[in-house]
Design a protein around this motif. Sequence first.
Motif, short mmCIF file in Angstrom:
data_model
loop_
_atom_site.label_atom_id
_atom_site.label_comp_id
_atom_site.label_asym_id
_atom_site.label_seq_id
_atom_site.Cartn_x
_atom_site.Cartn_y
_atom_site.Cartn_z
N LEU A 162 29.29 2.55 76.85
CA LEU A 162 29.02 2.71 75.90
C LEU A 162 27.89 1.98 76.30
CD1 LEU A 162 30.13 3.72 72.70
CD2 LEU A 162 29.07 5.30 74.19
N GLY A 163 27.93 1.23 76.57
CA GLY A 163 26.52 -0.04 76.64
C GLY A 163 25.86 0.02 77.80
N SER A 164 26.40 1.32 79.04
CA SER A 164 25.98 1.52 79.45
C SER A 164 24.75 2.14 79.13
CB SER A 164 26.40 1.92 81.18
OG SER A 164 27.04 0.60 81.84
N ALA A 165 25.16 3.18 78.66
CA ALA A 165 24.42 4.21 78.30
C ALA A 165 23.40 3.64 77.29
CB ALA A 165 25.35 5.04 77.05
N ALA A 166 23.47 2.71 75.83
CA ALA A 166 22.40 1.85 75.41
C ALA A 166 21.41 1.52 76.29
CB ALA A 166 23.35 1.30 74.89
N LEU A 167 21.24 1.60 77.99
CA LEU A 167 20.14 1.11 78.52
C LEU A 167 19.68 1.98 78.79
CD1 LEU A 167 21.70 -1.77 80.59
CD2 LEU A 167 20.61 -1.70 78.09
N ASP A 168 19.52 3.46 78.64
CA ASP A 168 19.07 4.43 78.92
C ASP A 168 17.62 4.79 79.06
OD1 ASP A 168 20.82 7.52 80.08
OD2 ASP A 168 18.43 7.71 78.74
N ARG A 169 16.94 5.29 79.00
CA ARG A 169 15.44 5.34 79.18
C ARG A 169 14.74 6.36 78.27
NH1 ARG A 169 16.51 8.25 83.49
NH2 ARG A 169 16.22 10.68 83.56
N GLU A 170 16.16 7.29 77.47
CA GLU A 170 15.63 8.44 76.49
C GLU A 170 15.53 8.10 75.06
OE1 GLU A 170 14.11 10.44 76.68
OE2 GLU A 170 13.90 11.55 78.93
N PRO A 171 15.18 7.94 74.61
CA PRO A 171 16.05 7.23 72.85
C PRO A 171 16.76 7.88 71.95
CG PRO A 171 13.39 7.58 72.99
CD PRO A 171 14.15 8.56 74.54
N SER A 172 17.22 9.34 71.80
CA SER A 172 18.38 9.77 71.95
C SER A 172 19.63 9.45 72.25
CB SER A 172 18.23 12.11 72.14
OG SER A 172 18.26 12.23 73.38
N VAL A 173 19.24 9.06 73.66
CA VAL A 173 20.79 8.61 74.20
C VAL A 173 21.04 7.18 74.26
CG1 VAL A 173 22.22 7.80 76.43
CG2 VAL A 173 20.26 9.74 76.35
N ILE A 174 19.91 6.47 73.28
CA ILE A 174 19.97 5.26 73.26
C ILE A 174 20.94 5.09 71.52
CG2 ILE A 174 18.94 2.79 73.15
CD1 ILE A 174 16.78 3.41 74.64
N ARG A 175 20.19 5.91 70.72
CA ARG A 175 20.50 5.99 70.10
C ARG A 175 22.04 6.35 69.73
NH1 ARG A 175 18.58 6.64 64.73
NH2 ARG A 175 16.18 6.36 65.46
#
Length: 354
Positions: free
Chosen positions: A294-307
């Motif tokens: 989840l820490g890595s996913a929070a750095l995703d480029r897509e806002p929906s994934v970050i949220r």
Amino acid sequence: MTTFFIWLLLGGAGGIVVLAVSASIQKSVRTRNVRQNLKAEAEFRPLLIELLAQDEPDLAGVEFGPAERSARSGTFDQLVGGMMRKLRGSDRQILHDLLETRGVFEQSRLSTRSRRPAQRIRAAELLGDCKVHAALPDLTNLLTDRNNEVRKAAARAIGKFGDPSSIPGLMAALTADQVPLSVVGMAIVHIGPSGNDALRSSLTAEHPQERLLAADCLGMSGALDALPELIALVEREQTPEVLQTALRALGRIGSPSAIQQLVVTLTRDVGPSVRAEAATALGRIGSDDALAALGSAALDREPSVIRAATESLTRLREPGIERLRVLSQSGGQVGAFAREALDTTGPPRGRIAA
């Protein structure tokens, strides 16, 4: 020419008058029928209550006299069927036996082949409410009825039997676009966990709608025994909507055994909605592996994934909150979403809220 138009107008006016009179007569007949049925129900109800109060009622000798003769066809049987929905145990069985003694169930089975859609619907509803198992083939035939409302009524009735053997028929009606997914889904939910084996088989079905519904129902029932099939579905599925539903099901079941596949999904070349669903599922399950992913996913480029990732971190208690505090120092969307997630968790421990 003028005379022609005059006659044309008069003819049109006459047609409107005829339609208005016809509508008025139909409304009057409906009103009269409703009043007659309400009057009969008012007479039936106390007689039925009196019947239920008896220790050993003689159902074969039940006579309702003027009340029954004053009712239009089916009013009494519909009233009994409606009462059965609210009763359990011996009282329900008494009413069930009463209708069976009167031949209502056999007549309702015949009515499933009536020319009138409304009569087929009433028959399906009564047979479903009373769980007349002998009528299951009749109701299954209605799944291919020419009338859409009849097909839906049949599916709802079939679900009330709780018979897992009816799931393939319901799925066939879904994939043939005869009954909506929502109606078939509710019918399968009524069947309950006894249908899980059939649903597990549906996870490998050819039609995506069947795979989607099977995964959704298994997730809602928390079917731990379906975990291997659901993980395999996530691994091979190409249809985004089905993949999202399968990921949601894994999150609902909540087994750590699914974490590895969820982490892999976050790194796959899939759409942001799918990655966001994987992040949400990880938050439901938890564990150290979920925290890192989840820490890595929070750095995703897509806002929906970050949220989705930052919201999921709030579920991981103090380790997740600490990771959010670090992320909140970042700039851009990552920091904004992390701070927003922290706001929902309240003040850190040891700090007094202003």
